[in-house]
Enzyme design. Structure first.
Site, mmCIF file in Angstrom:
data_model
loop_
_atom_site.group_PDB
_atom_site.id
_atom_site.type_symbol
_atom_site.label_atom_id
_atom_site.label_comp_id
_atom_site.label_asym_id
_atom_site.label_seq_id
_atom_site.Cartn_x
_atom_site.Cartn_y
_atom_site.Cartn_z
ATOM 1 C CD GLU A 145 9.242 23.362 -21.868
ATOM 2 O OE1 GLU A 145 10.276 23.071 -21.985
ATOM 3 O OE2 GLU A 145 8.585 23.418 -20.688
ATOM 4 N NE ARG A 193 12.885 23.041 -16.944
ATOM 5 C CZ ARG A 193 13.839 23.032 -17.611
ATOM 6 N NH1 ARG A 193 14.000 24.389 -18.226
ATOM 7 N NH2 ARG A 193 14.545 22.044 -18.003
HETATM 8 N N1 MTE Z 1 2.926 22.952 -29.451
HETATM 9 C C1 MTE Z 1 1.641 22.577 -29.797
HETATM 10 N N2 MTE Z 1 1.129 22.866 -30.942
HETATM 11 N N3 MTE Z 1 0.838 21.909 -28.831
HETATM 12 C C2 MTE Z 1 1.429 21.485 -27.490
HETATM 13 O O1 MTE Z 1 0.852 20.987 -26.809
HETATM 14 N N4 MTE Z 1 3.344 21.804 -26.020
HETATM 15 C C3 MTE Z 1 4.438 22.808 -25.653
HETATM 16 C C4 MTE Z 1 5.346 22.876 -26.832
HETATM 17 N N5 MTE Z 1 4.666 23.171 -28.022
HETATM 18 C C5 MTE Z 1 2.714 21.920 -27.173
HETATM 19 C C6 MTE Z 1 3.360 22.648 -28.352
HETATM 20 C C7 MTE Z 1 5.426 21.997 -24.708
HETATM 21 S S1 MTE Z 1 4.794 22.375 -22.937
HETATM 22 C C8 MTE Z 1 6.428 21.248 -24.728
HETATM 23 S S2 MTE Z 1 7.333 20.763 -23.581
HETATM 24 C C9 MTE Z 1 6.865 20.916 -26.125
HETATM 25 O O2 MTE Z 1 5.999 21.443 -27.332
HETATM 26 C C10 MTE Z 1 7.028 19.250 -26.314
HETATM 27 O O3 MTE Z 1 7.386 19.153 -27.510
HETATM 28 P P1 MTE Z 1 8.906 19.029 -28.282
HETATM 29 O O4 MTE Z 1 9.864 18.876 -26.797
HETATM 30 O O5 MTE Z 1 8.707 17.867 -29.145
HETATM 31 O O6 MTE Z 1 9.240 20.480 -28.762
HETATM 32 C C1 QUE Z 2 11.548 19.913 -17.116
HETATM 33 C C2 QUE Z 2 10.624 19.158 -17.093
HETATM 34 C C3 QUE Z 2 10.431 17.731 -16.314
HETATM 35 C C4 QUE Z 2 11.292 17.683 -15.349
HETATM 36 C C5 QUE Z 2 12.444 18.489 -15.186
HETATM 37 C C6 QUE Z 2 12.585 19.652 -15.883
HETATM 38 C C7 QUE Z 2 9.441 17.237 -16.331
HETATM 39 C C8 QUE Z 2 9.520 15.997 -15.606
HETATM 40 C C9 QUE Z 2 10.284 15.715 -14.556
HETATM 41 C C10 QUE Z 2 10.168 14.689 -13.707
HETATM 42 C C11 QUE Z 2 11.061 14.653 -12.586
HETATM 43 C C12 QUE Z 2 11.135 13.341 -11.654
HETATM 44 C C13 QUE Z 2 10.461 12.345 -11.996
HETATM 45 C C14 QUE Z 2 9.728 12.536 -13.115
HETATM 46 C C15 QUE Z 2 9.578 13.346 -14.075
HETATM 47 O O1 QUE Z 2 11.316 16.616 -14.504
HETATM 48 O O2 QUE Z 2 8.446 17.447 -17.535
HETATM 49 O O3 QUE Z 2 8.983 11.213 -13.430
HETATM 50 O O4 QUE Z 2 10.745 11.429 -11.409
HETATM 51 O O5 QUE Z 2 8.341 15.333 -15.704
HETATM 52 O O6 QUE Z 2 13.758 20.370 -15.724
HETATM 53 O O7 QUE Z 2 9.908 19.420 -18.074
HETATM 54 MO MO1 MOS Z 3 6.146 20.868 -21.390
HETATM 55 S S1 MOS Z 3 5.268 21.745 -19.931
HETATM 56 O O1 MOS Z 3 7.629 20.511 -20.653
HETATM 57 O O2 MOS Z 3 5.031 19.521 -21.379
#
Ligand code: MTE
Ligand code: QUE
Ligand code: MOS
Length: 797
Positions: free
Chosen positions: A735, A332
């Site tokens: 994100e 990524r």
């Molecule tokens: N917002 C809060 N309040 N707490 C969290 O832990 N995690 C972030 C984002 N926003 C997070 C957050 C991350 S890393 C992700 S991937 C997304 O929320 C996941 O939730 P969603 O896919 O439902 O947006």
């Molecule tokens: C973004 C993500 C994830 C990702 C790829 C993205 C992620 C994740 C995995 C992943 C990949 C292979 C696996 C698995 C998980 O890929 O969160 O169990 O076998 O867990 O572009 O956030």
């Molecule tokens: Mo968010 S880093 O994809 O949990």
């Protein structure tokens, strides 16, 4: 909702019908748990009533970065009152390895420790304190091995956890050779502690038939279920995971919640007692992985306008000791090393460096931010070389709308909105005028220098491991018309449950108060993907919509038969149903449907269309669509101390048709501040022996309210629905806005660059702590001194 009240008249029902719902999609419904968060009534795992006879677990960590374990003696542990059991790797009945994707993470060290903080033994006792005393009483002896602690060291030695990978388009080498101008550089990007308020925790209750119910704080219920089953050596159907909410996850609970759950399960299995483990902050910070630090090298060719001709980027992720999710994370980073720019002729190499530190893991942006920091550094570097405003160079290199729109992984960028968004933000932030004012200010102000930066964000939405783009949901409607909603996503504060409930409210046209949100549970919705990649609402929202539509279709079909009307005669609105010219309440309809023997329960399923990706060719369409944003940040820097303050922030962010503007704005603000914190004040420091020294809030500084820009103006793009067929044409929000924080880092460098007439790019690694800023100031002063000396030397005597 009760049917014991006097029935309403047809006029009353019609009036309610016409009023419409106020808690559906697009409304700023407050977070489902907002009141409970504030009052303290929200139940987290540690708030659950404790089971009788419950054990508490404490893990003894390795104090060596790399060593053979020559002796473990747990017999002294049992001298501590209350200790029930002390376990080593030998006590795990099933598989020892809990690696997420690839093996490499033993639940308990097996003869070898690979970082300071690795779990060697676990002790369970009647209290947490007794368990801690017990764990510290064990005798553990080591024979030290040479650790690798530096990412560059690992890169040079090709000390990798996984193979390197390449993205390529065109011919970067020949374009670099023929480009009118060429620059090289390198950069270190720091890691980041998740600092979720609730540390990792699990509570396990053994049930009959060798089963376990696991209450845990995880983004990835199914994976915890699978790993608990594996360490116990039982089928997955014996294990139930229950997850109501997390006190924050941010990626840190995607894989690394599994270890406490598995340790508890093993101890519960061996002792037949309920078992809980909660990591103290200092242990959590040392034991669990963080955002990957990256080391970046680049070689870029461009012309006198700043247009890219060819580029080569080496991205070296510091993965820590094991693979975890690093393959996808470094991928990524590679996918986002273009950010919003057309690279044209590009080679991007991604390396997965192995060091003797905790295994780094998912963190908001999942490698994307690191890739984007690299290209933004390159844009600044080009601008300084040419003496241009960096924004001009950025805009020149933006992906086109219909041409210059193919990425280095061969996906065509469609529906690109970054041009309009940049123009709008430039106008609303008064960029041009403030740029001039700042230049004036800096001329007159010898010590305090202001900086300004406007940077874009383009973030790909979808898991790049395509199979993960699926979700399920489950809806029951009970005979009183109340609705039970469950889906495969997890609530970590981001408002997912609220959004999914709004979606169901919209489809069934009922008030959200009628819908009960329930804990994520593997025996309701199975085989869930992690709630990650910002896809929670996109995937689970669609699955829930699908389930609600299934039930609605059954109800409409039933009503058409009962009332001998056509489907067009049936309409749902605001908890009422109109059948041609008759009105009935939702609960009345549900009663009739029940007596009509209609199933009032349905599952829903969704998979993302259109996406495909062939990793062996590094080509395809890994992303269903892109989310966009832009931020303009102004900073003032004290060049005598390196301290700084953000004066103003203007943000414009694209969430398509917002499912919930209040929650989305909260996500944008929170993500921006978290991104800004990563690149400015959050610094991880290890000592020479590989021990994390910044292992608590006293030494690791996350942004507080006083670190916010004094004036922050956040706006969502209006009237621009997602052209793709996403849930109510919304876009993911979790994100992407994290990377708006890059503007803060660029603004600091802009202020420092003013010391050398904006002609030299300061080499300020991330995070740009006051120390590093001061170091950047010294660089500028040296450059200016050297220039002066040169001028004096060439002047005629
Ligand atoms: N917002 C809060 N309040 N707490 C969290 O832990 N995690 C972030 C984002 N926003 C997070 C957050 C991350 S890393 C992700 S991937 C997304 O929320 C996941 O939730 P969603 O896919 O439902 O947006
Ligand atoms: C973004 C993500 C994830 C990702 C790829 C993205 C992620 C994740 C995995 C992943 C990949 C292979 C696996 C698995 C998980 O890929 O969160 O169990 O076998 O867990 O572009 O956030
Ligand atoms: Mo968010 S880093 O994809 O949990």
């Amino acid at each position: 909702m009760s049917n014991h009240h006097a029935p309403k008249s047809q006029e009353e029902l019609a009036e309610l019908f016409r009023a419409g719902i106020t808690t559906g999609v697009g409304k700023s419904v407050k977070h489902e748990s907002a009141d409970k968060h504030v009052s303290g009534e929200a139940v987290y795992v540690d708030d659950r009533l404790e089971f009788p006879n419950q054990l508490h677990v404490y893990a003894r960590m390795s104090d060596r970065a790399h060593a053979r374990v020559t002796k473990i003696d747990v017999s002294p542990c049992y001298a501590i009152p209350g200790v029930a059991i002390a376990i080593t790797h030998k006590d795990v009945p099933g598989l020892l390895d809990i690696g997420a994707v690839a093996p490499g993470d033993p639940l308990l060290a097996d003869g070898l420790v690979q970082y300071v903080g690795q779990v060697v033994i676990a002790v369970a006792a009647d209290t947490h304190e007794n368990a801690r005393k017990g764990a510290m009483a064990a005798i553990i002896e080591y024979e030290d091995l040479e650790p690798v602690l530096d990412v560059v060291d690992a890169l040079r030695k090709k000390h990798f956890v996984l193979d390197s990978h390449q993205h390529r388009i065109g011919d970067s080498a020949s374009k670099l050779a023929t480009a009118p101008r060429r620059l090289q550089g390198s950069l270190h990007i720091g890691g980041q502690e998740h600092f979720y308020l609730e540390t990792q925790i699990s509570s396990v209750m053994p049930t009959e038939d060798g089963g376990m119910i696991v209450y845990t704080s995880t983004q990835n219920a199914t994976e915890v279920q699978k790993l608990v089953a594996e360490v116990l050596g039982v089928p997955m159907h014996k294990i139930v995971i229950d997850m109501r909410r997390m006190g924050g996850g941010f990626g840190g609970k995607e894989t690394q919640a599994a270890s406490p759950a598995c340790l508890c399960a093993v101890i519960a299995h061996l002792t037949k007692r309920p078992t809980k483990m909660r990591l103290p902050r200092v242990e959590d910070m040392q034991m669990t992985g963080k955002r990957h630090p990256f080391y970046v090298e680049y070689d870029v060719g461009f012309d006198d306008d700043g247009l890219l001709h060819g580029i080569e980027i080496e991205l070296a992720g510091n993965c820590g000791y094991s693979p975890d999710l690093s393959n996808s994370i470094v991928d990524r980073a590679m996918f986002h090393s273009d950010n919003a720019y057309f690279l044209g002729n590009a080679t991007v190499n991604g390396h997965r460096c192995k060091t003797n530190t905790a295994s780094n893991t998912a963190y908001r942006g999942f490698g994307g931010p690191q890739g984007m920091v690299a290209i933004e550094q390159i844009m600044d570097h080009i601008a300084r070389d040419l003496g241009k405003d960096p924004l001009q160079v950025r805009k020149l290199n933006y992906y086109g709308k219909t041409e210059r729109n193919v990425t280095h992984y061969h996906q065509t960028v469609e529906h690109n909105v970054i041009h309009e968004m940049t123009a709008e933000l430039e106008a609303s932030s008064d960029y041009a005028k403030r740029r001039e004012e700042i230049a004036e200010f800096n001329k007159k102000s010898p010590v305090l220098k202001k900086g300004l930066a406007l940077t874009p964000v383009k973030f790909g939405i979808s898991f790049t491991a395509s199979f993960l783009n699926q979700a399920g949901a489950l809806i029951h409607i009970y005979t009183d018309g109340s609705i039970h909603l469950n889906h495969g996503g997890t609530e970590m504060g981001q408002g997912l449950n609220t959004k999914v409930a709004q979606i169901v409210a919209e489809v069934l046209q009922v008030d959200i108060a009628r819908i009960q949100i329930t804990a994520t549970n593997t025996d309701k919705v199975p085989n869930t993907s992690p709630t990650a990649a910002s896809s929670g609402a996109d995937l689970n929202g669609m699955a829930a919509k699908n389930a609600a539509e299934t039930i609605k279709a059954r109800l409409v079909d039933f009503l058409t038969r009962e009332y001998r009307v056509t489907p067009e005669d049936v309409e749902f609105s605001n908890g009422q149903v109109r059948v041609r010219d008759q009105y009935l309440s939702f609960e009345e309809m549900i009663q009739k449907a029940y007596f009509g023997q209609i199933s009032l329960s349905a599952t829903g399923f969704y998979r993302t269309p259109k996406i495909f990706y062939d990793r062996s060719k590094a080509a395809g369409r890994p992303f269903y669509y892109f989310a966009y944003g832009a931020a303009c940040i102004e900073v003032i820097v004290d060049t005598l101390t390196g301290e700084y303050k953000f004066l103003r922030g203007d943000i414009l962010h694209d969430v398509g048709n917002s499912l919930n503007p209040a929650i989305d704005i909260g996500q944008v603000e929170g993500a921006f501040v978290q991104g800004m914190g990563w690149l400015t004040m959050e610094e991880l420091v290890w000592n020479a022996k590989g021990k994390l020294m910044t292992n608590g809030p006293a030494s690791y500084k996350i942004p507080a309210i006083a670190d916010m820009p004094l004036d922050l103006r956040v706006k969502l793009v209006e009237n621009r629905k997602n052209p793709e067929d996403t849930v109510f044409h919304s876009k993911a929000v979790g994100e992407p806005p994290f990377m708006l924080g890059i503007a803060a880092w660029c603004a600091i460098k802009d202020a420092v660059a003013s010391l050398a007439d904006y002609r030299v790019q300061p080499l300020i690694d991330a995070p740009a702590t006051p120390e590093r800023v001061l170091w950047g100031v010294e660089q500028m002063k040296k450059v200016m001194k050297a220039q002066k000396a040169e001028i004096t030397a060439t002047e005629p005597a």
